[in-house]
Design a protein around this motif. Structure first.
Motif, PDB file in Angstrom:
ATOM      1  N   LEU A 276       1.046  -1.128   0.023  1.00 37.63           N
ATOM      2  CA  LEU A 276       0.159   0.132   0.033  1.00 37.63           C
ATOM      3  C   LEU A 276       0.794   1.193  -0.069  1.00 37.63           C
ATOM      4  O   LEU A 276       0.459   2.207  -0.785  1.00 37.63           O
ATOM      5  CB  LEU A 276      -1.067   0.034   1.338  1.00 37.63           C
ATOM      6  CG  LEU A 276      -1.784  -0.922   1.383  1.00 37.63           C
ATOM      7  CD1 LEU A 276      -2.758  -1.127   2.850  1.00 37.63           C
ATOM      8  CD2 LEU A 276      -2.885  -0.977   0.416  1.00 37.63           C
ATOM      9  N   VAL A 277       1.918   1.053   0.775  1.00 38.06           N
ATOM     10  CA  VAL A 277       2.795   2.301   0.862  1.00 38.06           C
ATOM     11  C   VAL A 277       3.560   2.333  -0.663  1.00 38.06           C
ATOM     12  O   VAL A 277       3.730   3.407  -0.846  1.00 38.06           O
ATOM     13  CB  VAL A 277       3.782   2.136   1.907  1.00 38.06           C
ATOM     14  CG1 VAL A 277       5.118   3.182   1.856  1.00 38.06           C
ATOM     15  CG2 VAL A 277       3.092   2.262   3.239  1.00 38.06           C
ATOM     16  N   LYS A 278       3.840   1.404  -1.179  1.00 41.11           N
ATOM     17  CA  LYS A 278       4.611   1.345  -2.604  1.00 41.11           C
ATOM     18  C   LYS A 278       3.524   1.861  -3.433  1.00 41.11           C
ATOM     19  O   LYS A 278       4.326   2.603  -4.512  1.00 41.11           O
ATOM     20  CB  LYS A 278       5.159  -0.162  -2.751  1.00 41.11           C
ATOM     21  CG  LYS A 278       6.366  -0.650  -1.936  1.00 41.11           C
ATOM     22  CD  LYS A 278       6.918  -1.717  -2.407  1.00 41.11           C
ATOM     23  CE  LYS A 278       7.289  -1.725  -3.794  1.00 41.11           C
ATOM     24  NZ  LYS A 278       8.219  -2.975  -4.167  1.00 41.11           N
ATOM     25  N   PHE A 279       2.400   1.628  -3.444  1.00 39.80           N
ATOM     26  CA  PHE A 279       1.647   2.129  -4.515  1.00 39.80           C
ATOM     27  C   PHE A 279       1.596   3.553  -4.327  1.00 39.80           C
ATOM     28  O   PHE A 279       1.618   4.513  -5.281  1.00 39.80           O
ATOM     29  CB  PHE A 279       0.092   1.680  -4.290  1.00 39.80           C
ATOM     30  CG  PHE A 279      -0.927   2.004  -5.416  1.00 39.80           C
ATOM     31  CD1 PHE A 279      -1.065   1.383  -6.377  1.00 39.80           C
ATOM     32  CD2 PHE A 279      -1.715   3.194  -5.202  1.00 39.80           C
ATOM     33  CE1 PHE A 279      -2.053   1.680  -7.374  1.00 39.80           C
ATOM     34  CE2 PHE A 279      -2.468   3.616  -6.268  1.00 39.80           C
ATOM     35  CZ  PHE A 279      -2.761   3.078  -6.915  1.00 39.80           C
ATOM     36  N   ILE A 280       1.308   4.335  -2.878  1.00 40.01           N
ATOM     37  CA  ILE A 280       1.402   5.562  -2.701  1.00 40.01           C
ATOM     38  C   ILE A 280       2.401   6.317  -3.469  1.00 40.01           C
ATOM     39  O   ILE A 280       2.254   7.339  -4.221  1.00 40.01           O
ATOM     40  CB  ILE A 280       1.016   5.892  -1.326  1.00 40.01           C
ATOM     41  CG1 ILE A 280      -0.407   5.337  -1.186  1.00 40.01           C
ATOM     42  CG2 ILE A 280       1.213   7.205  -0.960  1.00 40.01           C
ATOM     43  CD1 ILE A 280      -0.669   5.333   0.694  1.00 40.01           C
ATOM     44  N   GLU A 281       3.643   5.568  -2.871  1.00 39.32           N
ATOM     45  CA  GLU A 281       4.897   6.171  -3.409  1.00 39.32           C
ATOM     46  C   GLU A 281       5.078   6.154  -4.865  1.00 39.32           C
ATOM     47  O   GLU A 281       5.666   7.269  -5.718  1.00 39.32           O
ATOM     48  CB  GLU A 281       6.022   5.451  -2.825  1.00 39.32           C
ATOM     49  CG  GLU A 281       6.072   5.637  -1.506  1.00 39.32           C
ATOM     50  CD  GLU A 281       7.189   4.723  -0.546  1.00 39.32           C
ATOM     51  OE1 GLU A 281       7.574   4.944   0.646  1.00 39.32           O
ATOM     52  OE2 GLU A 281       7.386   3.670  -1.253  1.00 39.32           O
ATOM     53  N   ARG A 282       4.513   5.284  -5.589  1.00 37.73           N
ATOM     54  CA  ARG A 282       4.947   5.089  -7.194  1.00 37.73           C
ATOM     55  C   ARG A 282       4.027   6.092  -7.701  1.00 37.73           C
ATOM     56  O   ARG A 282       4.339   6.773  -8.565  1.00 37.73           O
ATOM     57  CB  ARG A 282       4.768   3.740  -7.677  1.00 37.73           C
ATOM     58  CG  ARG A 282       4.807   3.603  -9.143  1.00 37.73           C
ATOM     59  CD  ARG A 282       4.571   2.144  -9.613  1.00 37.73           C
ATOM     60  NE  ARG A 282       4.748   2.179 -11.037  1.00 37.73           N
ATOM     61  CZ  ARG A 282       4.669   1.142 -11.843  1.00 37.73           C
ATOM     62  NH1 ARG A 282       4.782   0.082 -11.227  1.00 37.73           N
ATOM     63  NH2 ARG A 282       4.609   1.089 -13.045  1.00 37.73           N
ATOM     64  N   ASN A 283       2.724   6.212  -7.159  1.00 40.55           N
ATOM     65  CA  ASN A 283       1.829   7.091  -7.860  1.00 40.55           C
ATOM     66  C   ASN A 283       2.018   8.594  -7.837  1.00 40.55           C
ATOM     67  O   ASN A 283       2.031   9.369  -8.605  1.00 40.55           O
ATOM     68  CB  ASN A 283       0.353   6.703  -7.319  1.00 40.55           C
ATOM     69  CG  ASN A 283      -0.912   7.341  -8.143  1.00 40.55           C
ATOM     70  OD1 ASN A 283      -0.777   7.166  -9.328  1.00 40.55           O
ATOM     71  ND2 ASN A 283      -1.648   8.122  -7.272  1.00 40.55           N
ATOM     72  N   TRP A 284       2.618   8.803  -6.556  1.00 44.97           N
ATOM     73  CA  TRP A 284       2.824  10.268  -6.426  1.00 44.97           C
ATOM     74  C   TRP A 284       4.450  10.639  -6.593  1.00 44.97           C
ATOM     75  O   TRP A 284       4.752  11.687  -6.271  1.00 44.97           O
ATOM     76  CB  TRP A 284       2.536  10.753  -4.799  1.00 44.97           C
ATOM     77  CG  TRP A 284       1.050  11.058  -4.988  1.00 44.97           C
ATOM     78  CD1 TRP A 284       0.443  12.403  -5.150  1.00 44.97           C
ATOM     79  CD2 TRP A 284      -0.103  10.438  -4.753  1.00 44.97           C
ATOM     80  NE1 TRP A 284      -0.766  12.302  -5.231  1.00 44.97           N
ATOM     81  CE2 TRP A 284      -1.198  11.202  -4.901  1.00 44.97           C
ATOM     82  CE3 TRP A 284      -0.256   9.076  -4.378  1.00 44.97           C
ATOM     83  CZ2 TRP A 284      -2.584  10.826  -4.787  1.00 44.97           C
ATOM     84  CZ3 TRP A 284      -1.611   8.639  -4.125  1.00 44.97           C
ATOM     85  CH2 TRP A 284      -2.691   9.472  -4.294  1.00 44.97           C
ATOM     86  N   GLY A 285       5.220   9.702  -6.961  1.00 47.24           N
ATOM     87  CA  GLY A 285       6.730   9.711  -7.328  1.00 47.24           C
ATOM     88  C   GLY A 285       7.288  10.093  -5.855  1.00 47.24           C
ATOM     89  O   GLY A 285       8.218  11.010  -5.920  1.00 47.24           O
ATOM     90  N   LEU A 286       7.165   9.341  -4.675  1.00 51.35           N
ATOM     91  CA  LEU A 286       7.939   9.376  -3.466  1.00 51.35           C
ATOM     92  C   LEU A 286       8.944   8.650  -3.315  1.00 51.35           C
ATOM     93  O   LEU A 286       8.698   7.390  -3.750  1.00 51.35           O
ATOM     94  CB  LEU A 286       6.936   9.532  -2.651  1.00 51.35           C
ATOM     95  CG  LEU A 286       5.516  10.267  -2.363  1.00 51.35           C
ATOM     96  CD1 LEU A 286       4.545   9.881  -1.666  1.00 51.35           C
ATOM     97  CD2 LEU A 286       5.893  11.881  -2.584  1.00 51.35           C
ATOM     98  N   SER A 287       9.932   8.894  -2.589  1.00 56.08           N
ATOM     99  CA  SER A 287      10.987   7.971  -2.088  1.00 56.08           C
ATOM    100  C   SER A 287      10.477   6.998  -1.017  1.00 56.08           C
ATOM    101  O   SER A 287       9.524   7.324  -0.167  1.00 56.08           O
ATOM    102  CB  SER A 287      12.261   8.812  -1.692  1.00 56.08           C
ATOM    103  OG  SER A 287      12.523   9.802  -2.679  1.00 56.08           O
ATOM    104  N   PRO A 288      11.340   5.833  -0.771  1.00 54.90           N
ATOM    105  CA  PRO A 288      11.068   5.178   0.426  1.00 54.90           C
ATOM    106  C   PRO A 288      10.833   5.992   1.670  1.00 54.90           C
ATOM    107  O   PRO A 288      11.688   6.895   1.860  1.00 54.90           O
ATOM    108  CB  PRO A 288      11.938   4.059   0.308  1.00 54.90           C
ATOM    109  CG  PRO A 288      12.284   3.990  -1.024  1.00 54.90           C
ATOM    110  CD  PRO A 288      12.274   5.372  -1.615  1.00 54.90           C
TER     111      PRO A 288
END
Length: 676
Positions: A597-609
């Protein structure tokens, strides 16, 4: 260098795969790594990589995939791994031709001895121990629900959370039996065949005793050893000790030795873990509808062995929290709060120190600590690099403890509430979103009443990963902006102010927990939310709703478990993605857990881990068609993009989407479903 490294991992883990196939899979893994933030002028001006501008994560309680969807039959052309497809049960829930695949064993582990992750001295049960009512409510009452005795009282309590047509579900389901006795409502309860058994109607509408779901118990129930490994199951987790652990130790010893042999009367449990529902009998009607209309995963897992607290923390942090001195520095808890699952002398698996009133931390960096060595040795024996991920001298929280903060931001007085983890310095996805000024909220039912009087609230404090964290809870503006109640959710939907990321948690009466709620009530809660989003065409066009549970509640599941680190993964749990871009009744096999879920949010908004050590750093899985549930580049977890097709406009086609090929492999990179 990165390509070479992943190739080596692939070849080491999946020795029978051709080098050409492995190389292709490696290239695919790189092609599907999370994209970075969109530049100005990109297709999606808001900075998202997809049409999704709103993510809603809805979390219920305590059900595994097989417990819910064990008899689900997907649309033609789709495959699902469950009790039915494996021949463990038939479509009517009766034992199938491969029923013995799920048979359970009892072990002999007489203390004093070391905690045994995979006992060798075990014998198959003849018949299972009888299931137990545990803490199931015996009768309806308005004074101490659930269930309620009157419609008016139920409506007053939950009229805003579910539709009026669902209120009366809160009036039914009491057991009519005492607590902690054999559950005679289950057919053949005292002569159950050795394997999963059907919870026949009307038990779908009943409160039930719940199985143990604590950390060391869950590892032991999974019975993981490389000596058990097969090509289909390379981690060697058999899942064949559920009933034995329930009846030998259950939910905790609290350091008190008990006579041996143990029975379900001693632990308040029996073979509760082996019960399952049947969608072909009308159980789970709404979730079955969603699965047929949208996309469901049959390879989504709870990230931590054990219960609600640690698994809910992973939703926010993709990591575990540890004991501190209250000022953010790692410290050592008192000895009575450190887990010790080594069996007491003269007992068959009765843990030395465990239980809801003591034993929740382990220093998993130190193999000499009780329970730690066997798990670390097992991880080291795997054919891939499953590192424990335990910082030196850190005592990690493994089970349910109260967060260190009250709802108003004050620190909990641990002299009055000793089973409380001190304030946590661990970063969460909330911090990442705050840094990038991306709106988010955690909507927990009962939040306002929790602030004023926690004892009278249905709010789940251990379910909110942000309630533990210093950077969020000590900032009044952040608390008041980002922590909200259920009425705030519907107000934000109605006014067009739903944030980019929403976490939604029903209260204790509606979350689907088997003893204090019912799954039909969780379905009702979700249905009202989904209908509200769908009623706004603009919102519906830009929203993805992820529907899951916090963890499996200790129920049996037949799926593959990929050990990632000391903490888990654990069994599969339900995951349904509801969106105009996930229609068709498809089943995704991509390996995932809550960190996804965190990875989806990060990929969708272009965020780092979130941090360098959090699980969102792990690669997306590479999975082959001849074994589509096992990542060959383990440890790996997906980012859930494989649940969507952003190449098409989306529809509500109940029979699937025509004109696009599906990926018959592991769904980690099917061309018809990956958007890039």
């Amino acid at each position: 260098m990165a390509m070479y490294y992943l190739s080596q991992r692939c070849n080491k883990f999946y020795l029978r795969v051709s080098l050409a196939a492995c190389a292709g899979a490696v290239a695919l893994a790189f092609a599907t790594l999370p994209a970075r933030v969109a530049a100005a002028g990109d297709e999606h001006p808001s900075g998202t990589q997809t049409p999704i501008k709103h993510v809603i994560v809805v979390v219920g309680e305590n059900r595994t995939f097989d417990h819910v969807f064990g008899t689900y039959r997907p649309h033609h052309g789709q495959l699902v791994w469950n009790l039915l497809s494996q021949g463990i049960v038939n479509a009517d829930g009766s034992p199938g031709p491969n029923f013995k695949r799920a048979q359970q064993y009892e072990a002999q582990l007489i203390g004093p001895t070391e905690f045994d992750l995979a006992p060798s001295n075990k014998t198959a049960y003849g018949t299972l121990p009888a299931p137990n009512t545990g803490g199931t409510p015996s009768a309806a009452s308005d004074a101490s629900p659930p269930p309620f005795a009157t419609h008016d009282a139920a409506e007053l309590a939950e009229g805003d959370a579910v539709e009026a047509t669902d209120i009366d579900q809160l009036l039914t389901g009491a057991s009519g039996l005492p607590k902690d006795v054999e559950d005679s409502r289950v057919a053949n309860y005292n002569a159950l065949l050795n394997g999963p058994y059907l919870l026949q109607p009307p038990l779908y509408d009943a409160y039930m005793g719940g199985p143990v779901h604590r950390f060391y118990q869950a590892w032991q129930q999974s019975d993981c050893a490389v000596s058990h490994a097969t090509r289909e199951n390379p981690s060697g987790c058999l899942g064949d000790l559920f009933a034995w652990v329930e009846t030998s130790i259950g939910a905790g010893s609290n350091g008190k030795p008990q006579p041996t042999p143990f029975t379900d009367q001693t632990t308040g449990e029996g073979s509760n873990a082996l019960g399952f529902y049947n969608v072909n009998n009308g159980d789970m009607p709404y979730f079955t509808q969603l699965a047929r209309q949208y996309t469901m995963s049959d390879n989504y897992h709870q990230p931590v062995m054990g219960g609600t607290g640690a698994n809910s923390i992973m939703i926010g942090a993709a990591d575990a929290y540890y004991y501190t001195d209250g000022n953010g520095h790692a410290a050592t808890p008192s000895s009575d709060q450190i887990e010790n699952p080594n069996p007491l002398a003269g007992t068959n698996n009765w843990y030395t120190q465990d239980g809801y009133s003591g034993g929740s931390y382990s220093n998993c960096s130190d193999s000499s600590q009780p329970g730690v060595g066997p798990i670390r040795r097992y991880l080291k024996s795997l054919q891939y690099d499953a590192r424990p991920n335990c910082a030196p001298k850190h005592y990690y929280l493994l089970n349910n403890y109260n967060p260190g903060y009250n709802g108003d931001g004050t620190v909990v007085d641990r002299t009055k509430s000793p089973f409380t983890i001190p304030p946590s310095p661990v970063r969460t996805i909330g911090d990442t979103l705050l840094d990038r000024q991306i709106p988010w909220k955690y909507y927990g039912e009962g939040w306002r009443s929790f602030i004023s009087d926690p004892s009278k609230s249905v709010y789940c404090n251990i379910c909110n990963p942000f309630l533990y964290e210093t950077s969020i809870m000590t900032n009044q503006q952040v608390r008041e902006t980002h922590l909200a109640d259920l009425p705030d959710l519907y107000a934000d939907i109605s006014s067009g102010n739903l944030p980019a990321v929403s976490f939604v948690k029903p209260g204790g009466l509606l979350d689907g927990h088997p003893t204090s709620s019912k799954f039909g009530l969780y379905e009702a809660f979700v249905r009202k939310l989904v209908d509200a989003v769908r009623s706004d065409p603009k919102l519906w066009a830009s929203t993805a709703i992820f529907i899951t549970t916090d963890e499996g509640g200790g129920y049996y599941d037949s799926g593959y478990i990929q050990p990632i680190d000391f903490f888990g993964d654990g069994p599969r749990i339900p995951m349904i993605a509801v969106s105009k871009y996930s229609t068709g009744g498809r089943i995704s096999h991509g390996y995932a857990d809550h960190a996804s879920l965190v990875k989806f949010i990060e990929r969708n908004w272009g965020l780092s881990p979130i941090t360098r050590r959090s699980r969102d750093n792990l690669p997306n899985p590479v999975q082959f068609s001849d074994n589509p549930y096992v990542p060959v580049n383990a440890p790996a977890i997906g980012d859930l993009f494989d649940l969507f097709d952003f190449h098409r406009r989306g529809s509500d086609d109940h029979e699937g989407v025509k004109g696009r090929p599906r990926n018959d492999g592991g769904d980690s990179g099917g061309k018809g479903w990956w958007p890039f």
